[in-house]
Enzyme design. Structure first.
Site, PDB file in Angstrom:
ATOM      1  N   GLY A  46       0.811  -1.212   0.000  1.00 20.01           N
ATOM      2  CA  GLY A  46       0.000   0.000   0.000  1.00 20.01           C
ATOM      3  C   GLY A  46       0.839   1.254   0.000  1.00 20.01           C
ATOM      4  CB  SER A  84       1.472 -11.541  -3.413  1.00 16.49           C
ATOM      5  OG  SER A  84       2.527 -11.535  -4.327  1.00 16.49           O
ATOM      6  CD1 TRP A  85       5.235  -6.995   0.359  1.00 19.23           C
ATOM      7  CD2 TRP A  85       6.740  -8.567   0.828  1.00 19.23           C
ATOM      8  NE1 TRP A  85       6.007  -6.532   1.392  1.00 19.23           N
ATOM      9  CE2 TRP A  85       6.949  -7.481   1.699  1.00 19.23           C
ATOM     10  CE3 TRP A  85       7.569  -9.677   0.957  1.00 19.23           C
ATOM     11  CZ2 TRP A  85       7.943  -7.458   2.672  1.00 19.23           C
ATOM     12  CZ3 TRP A  85       8.570  -9.667   1.922  1.00 19.23           C
ATOM     13  CH2 TRP A  85       8.750  -8.560   2.764  1.00 19.23           C
ATOM     14  CG  ASP A 240       0.098 -17.709  -8.178  1.00 14.91           C
ATOM     15  OD1 ASP A 240       0.846 -17.107  -8.967  1.00 14.91           O
ATOM     16  OD2 ASP A 240      -0.114 -17.338  -7.014  1.00 14.91           O
ATOM     17  CG  HIS A 268      -0.351 -13.977  -7.814  1.00 16.92           C
ATOM     18  ND1 HIS A 268       0.258 -14.668  -6.782  1.00 16.92           N
ATOM     19  CD2 HIS A 268      -0.135 -12.652  -7.557  1.00 16.92           C
ATOM     20  CE1 HIS A 268       0.826 -13.810  -5.951  1.00 16.92           C
ATOM     21  NE2 HIS A 268       0.594 -12.590  -6.400  1.00 16.92           N
TER      22      HIS A 268
END
Length: 297
Positions: A46, A84-85, A240, A268
């Site tokens: 973000g 994800s991350w 993914d 993903h």
């Protein structure tokens, strides 16, 4: 056939603010839902300021930022989700502060291991599934540098030539866009007004890839015992290609106590309907744990 669960309705945040987390960094926080409800945090890439700043931008600092926010809002525990991350960061945070994690959901699993970099960003695995996307990603780099695509892109986005830096960032983002969902959008030009953000995003990503590896001692797979007691769920799209299923399976083998769901016909993105359905379903189940355990937040 199980009916897909719709995503939560889109609502406006009841509060947004920029929270200083150090002398240099601030984090943008949006709060949604019932202010007196069950607290949950969703971790993703973000906005923060200074935008794209790399100083003190590392996993340990981000974990400290998350904990600062929990303390700021006065939560004893909260439910943690990351994709994800964000899955990497969620696991690392939970392993550092397990006493403050009520439950943990991770999806699109990424563990920052060399084998994952090779599969996705060196093209070892993606080329078998999306050779055309890999070809465009590789062809931007001269053949003599294609032995290490990550370092070749790193050199360009951090180089002195701003034109090359932006071109490299655009090729990287185009590659991720093509591999990020099971039904990627048709190739086309990227919007001009997003060039600065794309370059900042790719710089941060490559900064972490090159400079912020886990040590064996800190690697999430080696610290599962710290979170084994936490109600957990691993959700992974079968197709993914950015964060291939073998990584989620490795996490499942290390953490069999967590519910493991491989979502058929999903890639993903957490926003793909099959993935989102499982995430919403599991989130609702985790919220119900509050009554079962008598948790106070």
């Amino acid at each position: 056939m199980t009916q897909l669960r719709p995503q939560y309705p889109e609502i406006e945040p009841f509060k947004t603010e920029k929270v200083p987390v150090s002398e240099l960094h601030t984090v943008f926080v949006s709060q949604y839902g019932n202010p007196k409800g069950i607290p949950a945090v969703a971790l993703h890439g973000g906005p923060s300021t200074p935008y794209g700043e790399l100083t003190d931008n590392n996993t340990a600092s981000l974990i400290s930022d998350i904990e600062l926010l929990r303390e700021r809002y006065g939560f004893k525990k909260w439910h943690v989700y990351g994709n994800s991350w964000g899955s990497t960061l969620s696991l690392a945070y939970a392993q550092k502060h397990p006493e403050h994690v009520a439950s943990l959901i991770v999806s699109g699993i990424w563990l920052m291991r060399p084998v994952e970099y090779e599969c996705t960003y060196e093209g070892v695995g993606v080329g078998y599934v999306q050779p055309e996307a890999l070809a465009q990603y590789k062809e931007f780099i001269p053949k003599e540098e294609q032995g290490s695509l990550i370092m070749a892109y790193y050199k360009r986005v951090f180089g002195d030539d701003p034109v090359q830096a932006h071109l490299a960032a655009d090729h990287w983002v185009a590659y991720e866009t093509a591999t990020g969902t099971i039904s990627p959008p048709a190739p086309g030009p990227l919007p001009d007004d997003g060039a600065f953000k794309r370059l900042a995003y790719v710089r941060i990503l490559l900064h972490f890839m090159v400079n912020s590896h886990f040590s064996d001692e800190d690697a999430p797979l080696n610290n599962i015992d710290k979170i084994r007691h936490i109600p957990g769920a691993i959700i992974q799209g079968r197709y993914d290609t950015m964060c291939p299923v073998f990584t989620a399976y490795a996490l499942h083998k290390a953490w069999p106590e967590a519910k493991f769901t491989v979502v058929p016909m999903a890639g993903h993105s957490a926003l793909e309907a099959p993935n989102a359905s499982q995430i919403v379903r599991q989130s609702d189940m985790n919220a119900d744990l509050s009554d079962q355990h008598g948790w106070t937040y």
